[in-house]
Design a protein around this motif. Structure first.
Motif, PDB file in Angstrom:
ATOM      1  N   ALA A  81       0.823  -1.209   0.000  1.00  0.00           N
ATOM      2  CA  ALA A  81       0.000   0.000   0.000  1.00  0.00           C
ATOM      3  C   ALA A  81       0.861   1.265   0.000  1.00  0.00           C
ATOM      4  CB  ALA A  81      -0.932  -0.010   1.210  1.00  0.00           C
ATOM      5  N   THR A  82       1.891   1.302   0.830  1.00  0.00           N
ATOM      6  CA  THR A  82       2.739   2.494   0.910  1.00  0.00           C
ATOM      7  C   THR A  82       3.505   2.729  -0.379  1.00  0.00           C
ATOM      8  OG1 THR A  82       3.001   2.092   3.285  1.00  0.00           O
ATOM      9  CG2 THR A  82       4.536   3.630   2.248  1.00  0.00           C
ATOM     10  N   SER A  83       4.132   1.675  -0.917  1.00  0.00           N
ATOM     11  CA  SER A  83       4.895   1.838  -2.150  1.00  0.00           C
ATOM     12  C   SER A  83       3.993   2.195  -3.322  1.00  0.00           C
ATOM     13  CB  SER A  83       5.672   0.557  -2.458  1.00  0.00           C
ATOM     14  OG  SER A  83       4.796  -0.547  -2.609  1.00  0.00           O
ATOM     15  N   THR A  84       2.774   1.633  -3.360  1.00  0.00           N
ATOM     16  CA  THR A  84       1.857   1.958  -4.452  1.00  0.00           C
ATOM     17  C   THR A  84       1.390   3.403  -4.371  1.00  0.00           C
ATOM     18  OG1 THR A  84       1.102  -0.335  -4.543  1.00  0.00           O
ATOM     19  CG2 THR A  84      -0.315   1.328  -5.535  1.00  0.00           C
ATOM     20  N   ALA A  85       1.093   3.885  -3.169  1.00  0.00           N
ATOM     21  CA  ALA A  85       0.673   5.286  -3.028  1.00  0.00           C
ATOM     22  C   ALA A  85       1.775   6.238  -3.490  1.00  0.00           C
ATOM     23  CB  ALA A  85       0.303   5.566  -1.571  1.00  0.00           C
ATOM     24  N   ILE A  86       3.008   5.971  -3.096  1.00  0.00           N
ATOM     25  CA  ILE A  86       4.123   6.821  -3.534  1.00  0.00           C
ATOM     26  C   ILE A  86       4.311   6.727  -5.043  1.00  0.00           C
ATOM     27  CG2 ILE A  86       6.603   7.222  -3.318  1.00  0.00           C
ATOM     28  CD1 ILE A  86       6.418   6.134  -0.473  1.00  0.00           C
ATOM     29  N   ALA A  87       4.252   5.505  -5.588  1.00  0.00           N
ATOM     30  CA  ALA A  87       4.462   5.316  -7.019  1.00  0.00           C
ATOM     31  C   ALA A  87       3.389   6.007  -7.844  1.00  0.00           C
ATOM     32  CB  ALA A  87       4.495   3.823  -7.340  1.00  0.00           C
ATOM     33  N   VAL A  88       2.139   5.937  -7.412  1.00  0.00           N
ATOM     34  CA  VAL A  88       1.056   6.590  -8.145  1.00  0.00           C
ATOM     35  C   VAL A  88       1.219   8.101  -8.125  1.00  0.00           C
ATOM     36  CG1 VAL A  88      -1.417   7.071  -8.074  1.00  0.00           C
ATOM     37  CG2 VAL A  88      -0.597   4.722  -7.898  1.00  0.00           C
ATOM     38  N   THR A  89       1.568   8.648  -6.967  1.00  0.00           N
ATOM     39  CA  THR A  89       1.754  10.102  -6.868  1.00  0.00           C
ATOM     40  C   THR A  89       2.917  10.579  -7.737  1.00  0.00           C
ATOM     41  OG1 THR A  89       0.896  10.044  -4.606  1.00  0.00           O
ATOM     42  CG2 THR A  89       2.124  11.999  -5.271  1.00  0.00           C
ATOM     43  N   VAL A  90       4.064   9.932  -7.586  1.00  0.00           N
ATOM     44  CA  VAL A  90       5.249  10.335  -8.347  1.00  0.00           C
ATOM     45  C   VAL A  90       5.058  10.051  -9.838  1.00  0.00           C
ATOM     46  CG1 VAL A  90       7.722   9.935  -8.662  1.00  0.00           C
ATOM     47  CG2 VAL A  90       6.750  10.018  -6.365  1.00  0.00           C
ATOM     48  N   GLY A  91       4.503   8.891 -10.176  1.00  0.00           N
ATOM     49  CA  GLY A  91       4.324   8.546 -11.577  1.00  0.00           C
ATOM     50  C   GLY A  91       3.349   9.463 -12.291  1.00  0.00           C
ATOM     51  N   THR A  92       2.251   9.842 -11.634  1.00  0.00           N
ATOM     52  CA  THR A  92       1.298  10.762 -12.253  1.00  0.00           C
ATOM     53  C   THR A  92       1.918  12.135 -12.467  1.00  0.00           C
ATOM     54  OG1 THR A  92      -0.525   9.576 -11.178  1.00  0.00           O
ATOM     55  CG2 THR A  92      -0.987  11.778 -12.037  1.00  0.00           C
ATOM     56  N   ALA A  93       2.652  12.620 -11.476  1.00  0.00           N
ATOM     57  CA  ALA A  93       3.340  13.909 -11.637  1.00  0.00           C
ATOM     58  C   ALA A  93       4.369  13.842 -12.762  1.00  0.00           C
ATOM     59  CB  ALA A  93       4.008  14.297 -10.324  1.00  0.00           C
ATOM     60  N   ALA A  94       5.101  12.732 -12.839  1.00  0.00           N
ATOM     61  CA  ALA A  94       6.089  12.582 -13.911  1.00  0.00           C
ATOM     62  C   ALA A  94       5.413  12.546 -15.277  1.00  0.00           C
ATOM     63  CB  ALA A  94       6.901  11.309 -13.691  1.00  0.00           C
ATOM     64  N   ALA A  95       4.256  11.901 -15.383  1.00  0.00           N
ATOM     65  CA  ALA A  95       3.544  11.854 -16.659  1.00  0.00           C
ATOM     66  C   ALA A  95       3.106  13.243 -17.110  1.00  0.00           C
ATOM     67  CB  ALA A  95       2.334  10.927 -16.530  1.00  0.00           C
ATOM     68  N   ALA A 162      11.157   1.883  -0.888  1.00  0.00           N
ATOM     69  CA  ALA A 162      11.833   2.773  -1.831  1.00  0.00           C
ATOM     70  C   ALA A 162      12.055   2.090  -3.170  1.00  0.00           C
ATOM     71  CB  ALA A 162      13.155   3.250  -1.242  1.00  0.00           C
ATOM     72  N   GLU A 163      12.453   0.826  -3.150  1.00  0.00           N
ATOM     73  CA  GLU A 163      12.703   0.126  -4.411  1.00  0.00           C
ATOM     74  C   GLU A 163      11.415  -0.063  -5.200  1.00  0.00           C
ATOM     75  OE1 GLU A 163      13.559  -2.618  -7.490  1.00  0.00           O
ATOM     76  OE2 GLU A 163      12.036  -2.880  -5.926  1.00  0.00           O
ATOM     77  N   PHE A 164      10.359  -0.521  -4.538  1.00  0.00           N
ATOM     78  CA  PHE A 164       9.089  -0.706  -5.231  1.00  0.00           C
ATOM     79  C   PHE A 164       8.552   0.628  -5.746  1.00  0.00           C
ATOM     80  CE2 PHE A 164       8.431  -4.762  -2.688  1.00  0.00           C
ATOM     81  CZ  PHE A 164       8.614  -5.575  -3.779  1.00  0.00           C
ATOM     82  N   ALA A 165       8.620   1.679  -4.924  1.00  0.00           N
ATOM     83  CA  ALA A 165       8.109   2.978  -5.338  1.00  0.00           C
ATOM     84  C   ALA A 165       8.891   3.523  -6.521  1.00  0.00           C
ATOM     85  CB  ALA A 165       8.166   3.954  -4.165  1.00  0.00           C
ATOM     86  N   TRP A 166      10.198   3.346  -6.512  1.00  0.00           N
ATOM     87  CA  TRP A 166      11.036   3.833  -7.610  1.00  0.00           C
ATOM     88  C   TRP A 166      10.698   3.124  -8.916  1.00  0.00           C
ATOM     89  CZ3 TRP A 166      15.945   0.994  -8.925  1.00  0.00           C
ATOM     90  CH2 TRP A 166      16.568   1.572 -10.043  1.00  0.00           C
ATOM     91  N   LYS A 167      10.659   1.794  -8.877  1.00  0.00           N
ATOM     92  CA  LYS A 167      10.402   1.031 -10.090  1.00  0.00           C
ATOM     93  C   LYS A 167       8.974   1.214 -10.589  1.00  0.00           C
ATOM     94  CE  LYS A 167      12.026  -2.034 -11.947  1.00  0.00           C
ATOM     95  NZ  LYS A 167      12.403  -2.046 -13.389  1.00  0.00           N
ATOM     96  N   GLU A 168       8.004   1.137  -9.690  1.00  0.00           N
ATOM     97  CA  GLU A 168       6.613   1.202 -10.117  1.00  0.00           C
ATOM     98  C   GLU A 168       6.195   2.608 -10.528  1.00  0.00           C
ATOM     99  OE1 GLU A 168       5.065  -1.469 -10.707  1.00  0.00           O
ATOM    100  OE2 GLU A 168       6.632  -2.696  -9.803  1.00  0.00           O
ATOM    101  N   SER A 169       6.860   3.641 -10.007  1.00  0.00           N
ATOM    102  CA  SER A 169       6.535   5.007 -10.436  1.00  0.00           C
ATOM    103  C   SER A 169       6.846   5.192 -11.917  1.00  0.00           C
ATOM    104  CB  SER A 169       7.303   6.023  -9.593  1.00  0.00           C
ATOM    105  OG  SER A 169       8.704   5.872  -9.776  1.00  0.00           O
ATOM    106  N   ALA A 170       7.926   4.565 -12.397  1.00  0.00           N
ATOM    107  CA  ALA A 170       8.239   4.638 -13.823  1.00  0.00           C
ATOM    108  C   ALA A 170       7.166   3.927 -14.649  1.00  0.00           C
ATOM    109  CB  ALA A 170       9.613   4.027 -14.086  1.00  0.00           C
ATOM    110  N   PHE A 171       6.672   2.797 -14.144  1.00  0.00           N
ATOM    111  CA  PHE A 171       5.600   2.079 -14.848  1.00  0.00           C
ATOM    112  C   PHE A 171       4.316   2.902 -14.874  1.00  0.00           C
ATOM    113  CE2 PHE A 171       1.898  -0.759 -14.352  1.00  0.00           C
ATOM    114  CZ  PHE A 171       1.924  -1.362 -15.595  1.00  0.00           C
ATOM    115  N   VAL A 172       3.951   3.492 -13.750  1.00  0.00           N
ATOM    116  CA  VAL A 172       2.756   4.332 -13.704  1.00  0.00           C
ATOM    117  C   VAL A 172       2.899   5.516 -14.659  1.00  0.00           C
ATOM    118  CG1 VAL A 172       1.361   5.826 -12.227  1.00  0.00           C
ATOM    119  CG2 VAL A 172       2.174   3.649 -11.352  1.00  0.00           C
ATOM    120  N   ALA A 173       4.071   6.136 -14.669  1.00  0.00           N
ATOM    121  CA  ALA A 173       4.305   7.262 -15.572  1.00  0.00           C
ATOM    122  C   ALA A 173       4.144   6.843 -17.030  1.00  0.00           C
ATOM    123  CB  ALA A 173       5.702   7.838 -15.344  1.00  0.00           C
ATOM    124  N   LEU A 174       4.623   5.650 -17.384  1.00  0.00           N
ATOM    125  CA  LEU A 174       4.492   5.163 -18.755  1.00  0.00           C
ATOM    126  C   LEU A 174       3.033   4.969 -19.138  1.00  0.00           C
ATOM    127  CD1 LEU A 174       5.924   4.010 -21.298  1.00  0.00           C
ATOM    128  CD2 LEU A 174       5.847   1.773 -20.184  1.00  0.00           C
TER     129      LEU A 174
END
Length: 291
Positions: A81-95, A162-174
């Protein structure tokens, strides 16, 4: 101007049937493998498919270590849950930055494309070398190991998250970038011409139209983080263990009696993953863009 619904094009039903027939072989093979594996695991967890000895149906594999199983569920849900929340926030901003078309957006797009291709095992090793008490980051900052927080193997699973958030944020951004580039750009430009500011365009145009993509990408990241073994094993604590680490340890145990317990942990993980998928589809049906 008429707002009557647009009739479907002729041949749409036939095209859908042809598309279904084209993917039917792949779906059939996948269903046999997945359902067969789940069925065998379910039978082993309930004592119907023992490694040795006669079958003893029951739920003993689920109740053998209830405290360990409950702790594993809590740890896995917290990490995912924590890594997904961070990844979604960062990935959406990156997109949003990527579709701006500026130099910074192109740089972010390049970094995201490189990040997606890195395997999670290599990413976990990189995060470990960076955040360990004797790693690269504390050495660059001149902080001694005894004063550095326990990111790797610490109580908060910081390096794993941190690892999950970093990797999954790139996927969300894509995923979100594809939606923004194909569906949202025209609406965003129209709203800008009508005088809407950046925040209003994000709230009333970008977010509603990209919400299905965000939900799907977040669900995929959550399920992956829930079932990933190598990252939690390499960067996490020895106890309590996440669900995949607990399942692998029980499966590799010296005693064959622990195999049904490993199957029970796998079933619990699968049930949580399937519940996440069901909730995802329920949430998608409530979005305006999906309807």
């Amino acid at each position: 101007m008429s707002f009557a619904p647009v009739p479907r094009r002729a041949g749409t039903g036939a095209a859908r049937r042809r598309g279904a027939l084209m993917v039917l072989p792949a779906v059939t093979v996948t269903a046999i493998v997945v359902l067969g594996g789940l069925g065998a695991t379910l039978a082993q967890a309930f004592g119907l498919l023992p490694i040795i000895g006669p079958a003893r149906p029951g739920i003993g594999a689920f109740t053998a270590h209830p405290d360990d199983l409950a702790s594993a569920v809590g740890v896995s849900l917290g990490i995912a849950a924590t890594s997904t929340a961070i990844a979604v926030t960062v990935g959406t901003a990156a997109a949003i930055v990527i579709v701006s078309g500026r130099l910074g957006g192109r740089i972010v797009a390049g970094l995201g494309a490189v990040t997606v291709t890195i395997p999670h095992l290599i990413g976990a090793a990189t995060i470990g070398l960076l955040l360990a008490d004797a790693g690269v980051l504390p050495r660059l900052l001149g902080i001694p190991p005894e004063s550095w927080p326990a990111f790797v193997g610490g109580p908060w699973w910081a390096a794993v998250i941190a690892e999950f958030a970093w990797k999954e944020s790139a996927f969300v951004a894509l995923v979100v970038t594809g939606t923004l580039a194909t569906r949202v750009s025209a609406f965003d430009e129209t709203a800008a011409l009508l005088g809407a500011g950046r925040w209003k365009r994000f709230r009333h145009v970008l977010l509603p139209l990209t919400l299905p993509s965000i939900i799907i990408a977040g669900a995929i990241g959550f399920v992956y983080a829930l079932g990933s073994y190598e990252v939690a094993w390499l960067l996490g604590r020895t106890y309590p263990e996440p669900l995949p680490v607990l399942a692998v340890r029980l499966f590799q145990g010296v005693s064959l009696d622990s195999r049904p317990e490993a199957a029970a942990v796998a079933i619990v993980t699968s049930v949580i993953a399937l519940a996440t998928v069901a909730l995802t589809f329920a949430a998608l049906r409530r979005t305006a863009a999906w309807r």
